[in-house]
Design a protein around this motif. Sequence first.
Motif, PDB file in Angstrom:
ATOM      1  N   LEU A 141       5.802  -9.629 -20.954  1.00 49.59           N
ATOM      2  CA  LEU A 141       5.521  -9.059 -19.060  1.00 49.59           C
ATOM      3  C   LEU A 141       5.601  -9.544 -18.564  1.00 49.59           C
ATOM      4  N   ILE A 142       6.190  -8.886 -17.098  1.00 47.66           N
ATOM      5  CA  ILE A 142       7.026  -8.756 -16.021  1.00 47.66           C
ATOM      6  C   ILE A 142       6.319  -9.509 -14.300  1.00 47.66           C
ATOM      7  N   CYS A 143       7.012  -9.720 -13.960  1.00 43.61           N
ATOM      8  CA  CYS A 143       6.593 -10.453 -12.597  1.00 43.61           C
ATOM      9  C   CYS A 143       7.411  -9.849 -11.529  1.00 43.61           C
ATOM     10  N   LEU A 144       7.272  -9.282 -10.314  1.00 43.30           N
ATOM     11  CA  LEU A 144       8.097  -9.006  -9.319  1.00 43.30           C
ATOM     12  C   LEU A 144       7.110  -8.679  -8.024  1.00 43.30           C
ATOM     13  N   GLU A 145       8.650  -8.518  -7.145  1.00 42.46           N
ATOM     14  CA  GLU A 145       8.676  -9.511  -5.774  1.00 42.46           C
ATOM     15  C   GLU A 145       9.277  -9.181  -4.555  1.00 42.46           C
ATOM     16  N   ARG A 146       8.387  -8.235  -3.467  1.00 43.81           N
ATOM     17  CA  ARG A 146       9.625  -7.883  -2.407  1.00 43.81           C
ATOM     18  C   ARG A 146       9.146  -8.435  -1.426  1.00 43.81           C
ATOM     19  N   THR A 147       9.462  -8.571  -0.388  1.00 46.14           N
ATOM     20  CA  THR A 147       8.729  -9.785   1.079  1.00 46.14           C
ATOM     21  C   THR A 147       8.922  -8.675   2.328  1.00 46.14           C
ATOM     22  N   ASP A 148       9.484  -7.693   1.546  1.00 40.83           N
ATOM     23  CA  ASP A 148      10.317  -6.780   3.227  1.00 40.83           C
ATOM     24  C   ASP A 148       9.883  -5.513   3.344  1.00 40.83           C
ATOM     25  N   VAL A 149       9.777  -4.739   4.448  1.00 36.74           N
ATOM     26  CA  VAL A 149       9.617  -3.438   4.752  1.00 36.74           C
ATOM     27  C   VAL A 149      10.160  -2.735   3.673  1.00 36.74           C
ATOM     28  N   LEU A 150       8.968  -1.748   3.513  1.00 36.44           N
ATOM     29  CA  LEU A 150      10.028  -0.861   2.314  1.00 36.44           C
ATOM     30  C   LEU A 150      10.590   0.544   3.218  1.00 36.44           C
ATOM     31  N   GLU A 151      11.634   1.360   3.047  1.00 35.20           N
ATOM     32  CA  GLU A 151      12.048   2.420   3.335  1.00 35.20           C
ATOM     33  C   GLU A 151      10.770   3.548   3.671  1.00 35.20           C
ATOM     34  N   ALA A 152      10.629   4.121   4.314  1.00 34.65           N
ATOM     35  CA  ALA A 152       9.241   5.394   4.638  1.00 34.65           C
ATOM     36  C   ALA A 152      10.886   6.305   3.825  1.00 34.65           C
ATOM     37  N   SER A 153      11.522   6.429   3.029  1.00 34.77           N
ATOM     38  CA  SER A 153      13.026   7.790   2.112  1.00 34.77           C
ATOM     39  C   SER A 153      11.871   7.364   0.724  1.00 34.77           C
ATOM     40  N   LEU A 154      11.384   6.406   0.604  1.00 36.61           N
ATOM     41  CA  LEU A 154      11.402   5.563  -0.897  1.00 36.61           C
ATOM     42  C   LEU A 154      10.453   6.598  -1.161  1.00 36.61           C
ATOM     43  N   GLN A 155       9.515   7.285  -0.335  1.00 39.31           N
ATOM     44  CA  GLN A 155       7.541   7.594  -0.618  1.00 39.31           C
ATOM     45  C   GLN A 155       8.014   9.632  -0.691  1.00 39.31           C
ATOM     46  N   ALA A 156       9.574  10.183  -0.783  1.00 35.46           N
ATOM     47  CA  ALA A 156       9.443  11.179  -0.381  1.00 35.46           C
ATOM     48  C   ALA A 156       9.720  11.477  -2.079  1.00 35.46           C
ATOM     49  N   SER A 157       9.442  12.153  -3.104  1.00 40.35           N
ATOM     50  CA  SER A 157       8.714  13.146  -3.702  1.00 40.35           C
ATOM     51  C   SER A 157       8.703  14.923  -3.934  1.00 40.35           C
ATOM     52  N   GLU A 158       9.500  15.506  -5.078  1.00 40.53           N
ATOM     53  CA  GLU A 158       9.403  16.899  -4.543  1.00 40.53           C
ATOM     54  C   GLU A 158       7.918  17.445  -4.923  1.00 40.53           C
ATOM     55  N   ASN A 159       6.992  16.843  -5.333  1.00 38.22           N
ATOM     56  CA  ASN A 159       6.065  17.495  -6.550  1.00 38.22           C
ATOM     57  C   ASN A 159       4.625  16.130  -5.888  1.00 38.22           C
ATOM     58  N   ALA A 160       4.843  15.281  -4.607  1.00 41.85           N
ATOM     59  CA  ALA A 160       3.971  14.376  -4.227  1.00 41.85           C
ATOM     60  C   ALA A 160       2.778  15.893  -3.899  1.00 41.85           C
ATOM     61  N   GLY A 161       2.631  17.290  -3.594  1.00 39.65           N
ATOM     62  CA  GLY A 161       1.961  17.325  -3.152  1.00 39.65           C
ATOM     63  C   GLY A 161       1.092  18.351  -4.377  1.00 39.65           C
ATOM     64  N   ARG A 162       1.458  17.232  -5.315  1.00 37.93           N
ATOM     65  CA  ARG A 162       0.836  18.605  -6.545  1.00 37.93           C
ATOM     66  C   ARG A 162      -0.361  17.299  -6.654  1.00 37.93           C
ATOM     67  N   TYR A 163      -0.258  16.332  -6.688  1.00 40.84           N
ATOM     68  CA  TYR A 163      -1.561  15.447  -6.429  1.00 40.84           C
ATOM     69  C   TYR A 163      -2.568  15.014  -5.490  1.00 40.84           C
ATOM     70  N   ALA A 164      -3.432  14.804  -6.115  1.00 43.09           N
ATOM     71  CA  ALA A 164      -4.565  13.928  -5.143  1.00 43.09           C
ATOM     72  C   ALA A 164      -5.147  12.809  -5.625  1.00 43.09           C
ATOM     73  N   VAL A 165      -4.908  11.817  -4.457  1.00 45.18           N
ATOM     74  CA  VAL A 165      -5.574  10.475  -4.672  1.00 45.18           C
ATOM     75  C   VAL A 165      -7.153   9.981  -4.175  1.00 45.18           C
ATOM     76  N   HIS A 166      -7.336   9.332  -5.296  1.00 50.24           N
ATOM     77  CA  HIS A 166      -8.730   9.085  -5.211  1.00 50.24           C
ATOM     78  C   HIS A 166      -8.335   7.159  -5.246  1.00 50.24           C
ATOM     79  N   ARG A 167      -9.265   5.999  -4.292  1.00 51.16           N
ATOM     80  CA  ARG A 167      -9.575   5.077  -4.480  1.00 51.16           C
ATOM     81  C   ARG A 167     -11.099   4.883  -4.581  1.00 51.16           C
ATOM     82  N   GLY A 168     -11.773   3.707  -5.523  1.00 45.83           N
ATOM     83  CA  GLY A 168     -13.087   3.096  -5.573  1.00 45.83           C
ATOM     84  C   GLY A 168     -12.881   2.250  -6.385  1.00 45.83           C
TER      85      GLY A 168
END
Length: 294
Positions: A141-168
């Motif tokens: 097992l591995i534990c990771l961390e990051r403590t600053d802001v994330l770059e908005a460009s990381l969200q870019a994905s060619e297939n992002a529109g293919r998926y729906a998100v459901h929270r519950g």
Amino acid sequence: MNAMIFKKMSELTAEDMVALWNKGFEGYYINSELNLDKFLSRAVNEGLSLEHSLVMFAEDEPIGFVMNGFRSIEGRKVAWNGGTGIVPAYRGKGFGKQLMERNLQLYREQGVETALLEALVQNEAAIHLYRSVGYEITEQLICLERTDVLEASLQASENAGRYAVHRGHPAVVKGIPFYRPMSAWQTQWASMKGGESIIITEKEEVVGYALCKRVYGEDGHLATTVLYQCESIPGHENEGDILKAALCEVFAPFDSSCKRLAMNLRQANRDLNKLLEEWGFTSFVEQLHMSRRI
């Protein structure tokens, strides 16, 4: 070696429980010292049973303990070792093995079928002890961390529109065929008090999920986001994009400087870990997940 006396953790006063915990973890690789409030909070949040946790006594002095949690997983009773400690003066003298053997007896008395625990990779003495009483390593097992802001460009994905998100509710993941019910204890859906599930679908088929939790400060601002599981359907051609879609939901908003943690992820989930590393996450703890049939 003289036979030890064993009592329930619940037979100690709250102050004595905390004192024993801190003494048992003295000199540990990670600072595990707790005050009374944090000790009791840990017991509740991790489903630990003070009634079925053991304390080892040498005469009238408590010298060691095992904290235990129990739950039913897919019809099987599973136990988790949520902390084992031996007072420094009694380490390396065989008391740990005697404690573990008595704890396995307690598991049998409680009808446990499978026992789980985690051990830091650096803690070779503990790993040797657990192996000596029948535990086997199932995954790293591995534990990771990051403590600053994330770059908005990381969200870019060619297939992002293919998926729906459901929270519950976290329990929703129970019905997903590729959910991992026997993951590390704290990453199981039943440990997600105050957490949520994020389900990724493609044409109404579930292709990915994540379990996570958000912690807010007294000022109402997001302080910490913790990821506990993130999986995609095995064999999917766009596994990386599915995982990315889940992570974008877990760690949003990207412009927040909150602490972001990923706890006890499977090291074998290479696509996920690679993605997190590309996002600037760094490792801070590695553990071995161990299991024993009772």
